[in-house]
Structure formats: C-alpha cells, structure tokens
Design a protein around this motif. Structure first.
Motif, PDB file in Angstrom:
ATOM      1  N   THR A 171       0.607   2.475  -0.959  1.00  0.00           N
ATOM      2  CA  THR A 171       0.748   3.911  -0.770  1.00  0.00           C
ATOM      3  C   THR A 171       1.055   4.635  -2.080  1.00  0.00           C
ATOM      4  O   THR A 171       0.744   5.807  -2.221  1.00  0.00           O
ATOM      5  CB  THR A 171       1.855   4.237   0.246  1.00  0.00           C
ATOM      6  N   HIS A 172       1.634   3.946  -3.043  1.00  0.00           N
ATOM      7  CA  HIS A 172       1.962   4.547  -4.337  1.00  0.00           C
ATOM      8  C   HIS A 172       0.741   4.437  -5.256  1.00  0.00           C
ATOM      9  O   HIS A 172       0.259   3.338  -5.501  1.00  0.00           O
ATOM     10  CB  HIS A 172       3.164   3.819  -4.949  1.00  0.00           C
ATOM     11  N   PRO A 173       0.219   5.549  -5.768  1.00  0.00           N
ATOM     12  CA  PRO A 173      -1.046   5.526  -6.533  1.00  0.00           C
ATOM     13  C   PRO A 173      -1.039   4.622  -7.767  1.00  0.00           C
ATOM     14  O   PRO A 173      -1.991   3.878  -7.996  1.00  0.00           O
ATOM     15  CB  PRO A 173      -1.256   6.984  -6.937  1.00  0.00           C
ATOM     16  N   ALA A 174       0.020   4.664  -8.559  1.00  0.00           N
ATOM     17  CA  ALA A 174       0.061   3.853  -9.783  1.00  0.00           C
ATOM     18  C   ALA A 174       0.153   2.367  -9.461  1.00  0.00           C
ATOM     19  O   ALA A 174      -0.520   1.535 -10.084  1.00  0.00           O
ATOM     20  CB  ALA A 174       1.240   4.281 -10.645  1.00  0.00           C
ATOM     21  N   LEU A 175       0.987   2.032  -8.484  1.00  0.00           N
ATOM     22  CA  LEU A 175       1.133   0.629  -8.108  1.00  0.00           C
ATOM     23  C   LEU A 175      -0.137   0.097  -7.446  1.00  0.00           C
ATOM     24  O   LEU A 175      -0.476  -1.077  -7.590  1.00  0.00           O
ATOM     25  CB  LEU A 175       2.329   0.450  -7.173  1.00  0.00           C
ATOM     26  N   LYS A 176      -0.849   0.958  -6.743  1.00  0.00           N
ATOM     27  CA  LYS A 176      -2.096   0.552  -6.094  1.00  0.00           C
ATOM     28  C   LYS A 176      -3.137   0.158  -7.140  1.00  0.00           C
ATOM     29  O   LYS A 176      -3.845  -0.835  -6.972  1.00  0.00           O
ATOM     30  CB  LYS A 176      -2.625   1.694  -5.225  1.00  0.00           C
TER      31      LYS A 176
ATOM     32  N   HIS B  84      -0.043  -9.597  -4.896  1.00  0.00           N
ATOM     33  CA  HIS B  84       1.332  -9.153  -4.626  1.00  0.00           C
ATOM     34  C   HIS B  84       2.321 -10.263  -4.953  1.00  0.00           C
ATOM     35  O   HIS B  84       3.360 -10.027  -5.560  1.00  0.00           O
ATOM     36  CB  HIS B  84       1.462  -8.722  -3.160  1.00  0.00           C
TER      37      HIS B  84
ATOM     38  N   THR C 136       7.213  -8.762  -7.063  1.00  0.00           N
ATOM     39  CA  THR C 136       7.964  -7.521  -6.913  1.00  0.00           C
ATOM     40  C   THR C 136       8.715  -7.510  -5.590  1.00  0.00           C
ATOM     41  O   THR C 136       8.357  -8.223  -4.656  1.00  0.00           O
ATOM     42  CB  THR C 136       7.019  -6.309  -7.005  1.00  0.00           C
TER      43      THR C 136
ATOM     44  N   ALA D 287       9.032  -4.797  -3.766  1.00  0.00           N
ATOM     45  CA  ALA D 287       8.396  -3.818  -2.883  1.00  0.00           C
ATOM     46  C   ALA D 287       7.418  -4.517  -1.940  1.00  0.00           C
ATOM     47  O   ALA D 287       6.779  -5.497  -2.306  1.00  0.00           O
ATOM     48  CB  ALA D 287       7.657  -2.772  -3.707  1.00  0.00           C
TER      49      ALA D 287
ATOM     50  N   ASP E 234       2.391  -3.080   1.642  1.00  0.00           N
ATOM     51  CA  ASP E 234       1.938  -1.791   2.174  1.00  0.00           C
ATOM     52  C   ASP E 234       2.574  -0.617   1.429  1.00  0.00           C
ATOM     53  O   ASP E 234       1.938   0.417   1.230  1.00  0.00           O
ATOM     54  CB  ASP E 234       2.233  -1.697   3.669  1.00  0.00           C
ATOM     55  N   GLU E 235       3.805  -0.800   0.989  1.00  0.00           N
ATOM     56  CA  GLU E 235       4.476   0.242   0.211  1.00  0.00           C
ATOM     57  C   GLU E 235       3.797   0.410  -1.152  1.00  0.00           C
ATOM     58  O   GLU E 235       3.625   1.530  -1.635  1.00  0.00           O
ATOM     59  CB  GLU E 235       5.942  -0.122   0.020  1.00  0.00           C
ATOM     60  N   MET E 236       3.400  -0.683  -1.751  1.00  0.00           N
ATOM     61  CA  MET E 236       2.710  -0.616  -3.046  1.00  0.00           C
ATOM     62  C   MET E 236       1.348   0.060  -2.909  1.00  0.00           C
ATOM     63  O   MET E 236       0.909   0.752  -3.821  1.00  0.00           O
ATOM     64  CB  MET E 236       2.552  -2.012  -3.637  1.00  0.00           C
TER      65      MET E 236
END
Length: 62
Positions: free
Chosen positions: A29-34, A15, A20, A22, A25-27
């Motif tokens: 939750t987002h599939p592409a960022l994960k 991270h 970034t 963001a 934990d927010e990253m």
C-alpha cells in the motif's frame, strides 16, 4: 515499455529477503516500499527462470 508484474510467490520471497517488520500487504500500500518490493521480486523471478530443474535432477554438468 511495460514491466512484468511479479506474482504473489515472488513478492513473498522478496518480502522475506528484505527482512522487514512490516507486513507484505502494508508494504504494497505504501508507494515507495511497493517499488522496492517489486524490484526485488522481479530480480527473484529472473533468477528463478534461469534454473533448469530437469538438468539439476539429471545431474547434467556443463
């Protein structure tokens, strides 16, 4: 083939490396960022595994 899931420390390093705004934990939750975050974290885990701390402490140069 099952991929190793990165630990929390590797995710935090990844991270920071991505620089970034963001939150981590927010990253997650987002599939592409994960996917991106976990790929960078796996790369960090591979680098971390190659370092031999005792060899560095002994100043053993190959």
């Amino acid at each position: 083939m099952h991929r190793i899931s990165p630990d929390r420390a590797a995710l935090e390093v990844a991270h920071r490396a991505l620089r970034t705004d963001a939150a981590l934990d927010e990253m997650l939750t987002h599939p592409a960022l994960k996917i991106i975050l976990e790929a960078v974290a796996r790369r960090h885990m591979q680098r971390r595994a190659r370092i031999d701390v005792k060899k560095l402490q002994a100043n053993d140069q190959d």
